[in-house]
Design a protein around this motif. Structure first.
Motif, PDB file in Angstrom:
ATOM      1  N   UNK B 298       4.464  50.681  19.262  1.00  0.00           N
ATOM      2  CA  UNK B 298       4.066  49.358  19.732  1.00  0.00           C
ATOM      3  C   UNK B 298       3.959  49.301  21.261  1.00  0.00           C
ATOM      4  N   UNK B 299       3.416  48.173  21.729  1.00  0.00           N
ATOM      5  CA  UNK B 299       3.333  47.963  23.166  1.00  0.00           C
ATOM      6  C   UNK B 299       4.722  47.719  23.724  1.00  0.00           C
ATOM      7  N   UNK B 300       5.050  48.455  24.764  1.00  0.00           N
ATOM      8  CA  UNK B 300       6.333  48.262  25.453  1.00  0.00           C
ATOM      9  C   UNK B 300       6.069  48.263  26.949  1.00  0.00           C
ATOM     10  N   UNK B 301       6.444  47.200  27.595  1.00  0.00           N
ATOM     11  CA  UNK B 301       6.171  47.093  29.031  1.00  0.00           C
ATOM     12  C   UNK B 301       7.417  47.389  29.852  1.00  0.00           C
ATOM     13  N   UNK B 302       7.198  47.815  31.057  1.00  0.00           N
ATOM     14  CA  UNK B 302       8.296  47.890  32.017  1.00  0.00           C
ATOM     15  C   UNK B 302       8.249  46.614  32.846  1.00  0.00           C
ATOM     16  N   UNK B 303       9.388  46.228  33.387  1.00  0.00           N
ATOM     17  CA  UNK B 303       9.408  44.989  34.176  1.00  0.00           C
ATOM     18  C   UNK B 303       8.896  45.261  35.589  1.00  0.00           C
ATOM     19  N   UNK B 304       8.456  44.202  36.234  1.00  0.00           N
ATOM     20  CA  UNK B 304       7.962  44.315  37.601  1.00  0.00           C
ATOM     21  C   UNK B 304       9.069  44.839  38.516  1.00  0.00           C
TER      22      UNK B 304
END
Lengths: 241, 627
Positions: B298-304
């Motif tokens: 799945x889509x997994x983002x890192x934080x800013x």
């Protein structure tokens, strides 16, 4: 206020295989890592203001290279050396720096390069007569060399008199270990012109030398090192530093 | 004295000969490919390392060094005191020739030690066309090529990366595969190996142990049975404990997962000469031709926050002048504007730029681009993928004609004038009209440019229409379809060549023969190993490079090994056929792929998963995946 720092550095060991363009990138990154206040050119693609004198061909070492860099603020010379030597790879060392107010950048004032060449010669009889023979060769006012250049994939051949581009040539005669598996490892020292108005590559010099002597040697396998670079001031040579 | 001598002797045997090395460097193009010593490369004392891991990239240095996975795993492994990870790339043909002449075996860059003396040689599989390079590298390394021929004292040859999702074509050469994201499992494997090594190591016992780990596939533990029509009947584990289904590994919390703070800075120019900042994994768009879009779910983002901190460390450790925000579709990052503006603010003074490698054809992307490109108007590259709206709907590209017009108009108004458009031919259900749509789109872009008032037009218009031949890939809704034949591709290319006649519009295309071979290898089964070996014997290597690719040799190899390549490339599979990669579980249900395949046939769109779950199964498979 323009601040130009003249930098003397080495390029030794395997780093001889880094091209001029690679060197420019390498310095750019080292400046950035070391927070050196280097100035950048204006425009769409800003480049650090650095100029390396007479860039070396790939595969040639040097114990004395020069570049001028422009800084936006003055930093102590020793700080610059310490910071940069931490950031640079082992084969590239900053050995001296100096602020200059010379309006001419180092690449425009360097006129001569002094090289050491080690090359194996398979059919050389003895060393004793070689220096004599070289001196006789250099007494010619004309030494012609055919050079091949490539422009837009096309081969261009020209014949040039390289005699004015050769300062002096000496051989190392005190080396007992020269003789090596039925041949000599010849150690040559030569001063060759190296600026925009005239430039002789050490490999081209070797080619002419080979033609003259009839030596059986593999130029490709020669070990070449630049020992010094000089400016030509009224016929006498001086360090650009 | 004798012991000391033997130790030195051993040491001497392990390093490659310096004189030979120095000699060959003088003879080859770009010798810096082979010297190592770059900033942030890690050279440990190999004598002291419990595990020596050679990270192999089966292509030339400049390509391999541009690969993010290498940097992640290299640093991850070296972070452990007991592991020494060194790099090895495929030597270019000139170097290979000199190495063979001088008797120099394949060696790692850091210590210049023959790969044969390593515990592991791990290959990353980024594209199928690098398979012959793997065989060639093993041979150059003096390592037996077939897994079955390697003894307990030979290195373990392992592989991972996107192509490992169909590991079968190279199953005979590889001891085990790691399926999915390797950051966590690789260290588990190393820990197990360390235990085994200290206690009378037996390769087979070690393989049995790791085969129990989720994500590990040991090909020799399975037998494949075929039907009379050559399709697969069944696949059976022949060793107790070997799982029937191998499930891919994912990193659940990407934001907290390992990412290097230092990456190697090459001396020579590489394909991507910049800081790769991975902003997320996975993609929500669901393009039906795209393998990455399915396998990396799945889509997994890192934080800013994480990303800006990483950027700071990487800038300081590398000195690079460019940060590239990498992912499958970077403008889809939920905080893209914030991230871009923070990075630009932080690094403007240091002359560090930010770049986006994957741009969508919409004005949102262009707005961001405008911000980061400052005033520089380099060429723009877009991938509409297909020429007609109907075709784009079939592949679920989700880009409309209107998007395109708006984006291009905007781009021209902002001063761009060089535009490159990527397309595929040979997509399922394609008609002549769809193909001509490519030309129409190119011409339309041209008309948009010239319909602008003269004073608004900047620069010299140059449109490039670049066409590649569609290769159906495993784990996509198109995994069942037959590829167009080489002749069909050439017909379509001929048509476009004939139709596109405009000095502002350039047409170029990929070699259909390479795409055909890619299709064979992508959806091949285990029986292909022998053809690969034969092709290598005939001299095939660097097959992805058009100056090396030799179609005739490949055909000869298939013939000699009794393999019909059309069976793999051109044949349309039935939905109920057991596919060679079906034993791998990517978390997306096969039923979902089937339903997408059905929807494709009548051009029904599937929405972007960010707009609502489409129920592909990934959420059920991996808890923690936020779709």
């Amino acid at each position: 206020m323009l601040m130009t720092l003249r930098v003397k550095f080495t390029k030794e060991g395997y780093l001889k295989y880094i091209s001029h363009l690679d060197m420019m990138r390498l310095f750019d990154r080292a400046f950035r890592r070391g927070n050196i206040p280097i100035r950048y050119s204006q425009g769409f693609n800003p480049q650090p203001k650095l100029s390396i004198a007479n860039p070396l061909a790939l595969g040639i070492e040097s114990q004395e290279e020069f570049m001028d860099i422009e800084l936006s603020e003055r930093i102590p010379e020793t700080d610059f050396i310490d910071i940069m030597n931490k950031e640079l790879p082992e084969g590239i060392r900053i050995i001296d720096v100096k602020y200059v107010d010379d309006k001419r950048i180092v690449s425009s004032i360097v006129g001569w390069s002094y090289y050491e060449i080690k090359v194996k010669v398979n059919n050389m009889e003895d060393l004793d007569s070689l220096q004599y023979s070289i001196d006789r060769w250099l007494r010619n006012t004309e030494i012609l060399l055919e050079r091949t250049r490539y422009k837009k994939g096309k081969e261009i051949k020209d014949i040039k008199n390289i005699r004015p581009l050769i300062g002096n040539v000496t051989i190392d005669r005190n080396d007992e270990n020269l003789k090596k598996d039925n041949g000599y490892v010849l150690r040559l020292y030569c001063l060759l012109k190296s600026n925009d108005s005239g430039n002789l590559k050490p490999t081209d010099f070797l080619k002419a030398f080979k033609e003259y002597t009839g030596f059986d040697m593999d130029i490709e396998m020669a070990d070449i090192k630049r020992l010094n670079m000089y400016t030509d001031v009224d016929g006498s040579i001086q360090s650009p530093m | 004295m004798l012991i000391l001598y033997l130790v030195q002797m051993k040491r001497w045997l392990e390093m490659i000969d310096k004189n030979s090395f120095d000699r060959v460097l003088k003879k080859v193009e770009k010798p810096a490919r082979y010297i190592g010593m770059e900033k942030n490369s890690i050279k440990k004392d190999l004598q002291k390392a419990d595990i020596k891991f050679a990270f192999g990239f089966p292509d030339v240095y400049e390509v391999g060094m541009s690969h993010l996975g290498l940097h992640i795993l290299y640093n991850l492994l070296n972070k452990e005191d007991y592991i020494a990870c060194e790099r090895v790339f495929a030597p270019w043909a000139d170097m290979e020739k000199e190495m063979r002449k001088e008797g120099i075996p394949l060696f790692t860059l850091e210590s210049r030690e023959p790969v044969k003396s390593f515990d592991f040689v791990g290959f990353t599989l980024q594209y199928e066309m690098s398979y012959t390079n793997i065989i060639n590298m093993l041979d150059l390394g003096d390592i037996p090529i077939y897994s079955k021929d390697r003894k307990d004292n030979d290195p373990l040859v392992i592989a991972g990366g996107p192509c490992a999702y169909n590991p079968e074509p190279i199953a005979d050469f590889i001891d085990f595969f790691v399926i999915g994201e390797a950051e966590e499992i690789l260290l588990d494997i190393m820990a197990i190996y360390k235990k085994f090594k200290s206690n009378r190591y037996k390769k087979i016992e070690f393989l049995k142990e790791v085969s129990k780990l989720e994500g590990v596939y040991v090909p020799q533990f399975y037998d494949i049975f075929y039907k009379e029509d050559n399709t697969i009947d069944r696949m059976e584990p022949i060793v107790e404990g070997a799982p029937k289904v191998v499930r891919k590994r994912i990193i659940k919390e990407l934001d907290k997962s390992y990412y290097p703070e230092k990456i190697i800075v090459p001396f020579i120019e590489t394909v991507h000469d910049r800081i790769p900042l991975e902003i997320f994994r996975g993609c929500t768009r669901g393009c039906r031709f795209c393998q990455a879009g399915m396998i990396y779910r799945p889509v997994r983002e890192k934080t800013v926050d994480t990303l800006t901190e990483l950027a700071e460390r990487l800038v300081n450790s590398t000195g690079y002048g460019d940060i590239s925000l990498t992912s499958l579709s970077s403008c889809d990052y939920s905080q893209i504007k914030l991230l871009v503006s923070e990075l630009i603010d932080n690094y403007k003074e240091k002359q560090i730029g930010v770049s986006l490698p994957s741009l969508r054809l919409d004005s949102f992307s262009l707005e961001i681009l405008k911000e980061i490109e400052k005033i520089r108007k380099t060429g723009l590259t877009f991938a509409p993928e297909a020429g007609s709206q109907r075709m784009r709907d079939v592949i679920n590209k989700g880009v409309t004609e209107e998007d395109l017009e708006t984006a291009v108009t905007y781009a021209f108004e902002e001063g761009w004038s060089t535009i490159k458009l990527y397309f595929m031919i040979g997509l399922p259900t394609e008609t002549k009209a769809d193909i001509l749509g490519i030309k129409d789109l190119g011409y339309k872009v041209k008309n948009i440019f010239f319909s602008l008032p003269k004073e608004k037009r900047k620069g010299n218009l140059k449109i490039t229409l670049s066409v590649s031949c569609f290769v159906p890939k495993p784990f996509t809704p198109f995994q069942w379809i037959g590829q167009n034949s080489i002749d069909e591709f050439y017909e379509k290319i001929k048509l476009l060549k004939k139709e596109i006649r405009d000095n502002k519009v350039t047409f170029n295309y990929h070699d259909p023969k390479i795409s055909y071979l890619e299709a064979v290898l992508a959806r091949g089964d285990r029986r292909l190993s022998k053809a690969l070996f034969k092709a290598w014997e005939l001299g095939c290597k660097f097959d992805g490079w058009s100056d090396f690719f030799d179609y005739n040799k490949w055909m000869e190899a298939f013939k000699a090994s009794g393999i019909d390549p059309d069976f793999y490339a051109l044949r349309k599979r039935n939905i109920d056929e057991l596919l060679p990669w079906d034993f791998i579980d990517i978390g997306v249900d096969k039923e979902y792929l089937i339903s997408e395949y059905e929807k494709a046939k009548d051009g029904t769109l599937t929405r972007d998963c960010r707009l609502g779950c489409n129920n592909c199964g990934i959420n059920r498979s991996f808890l923690g995946g936020v779709c």
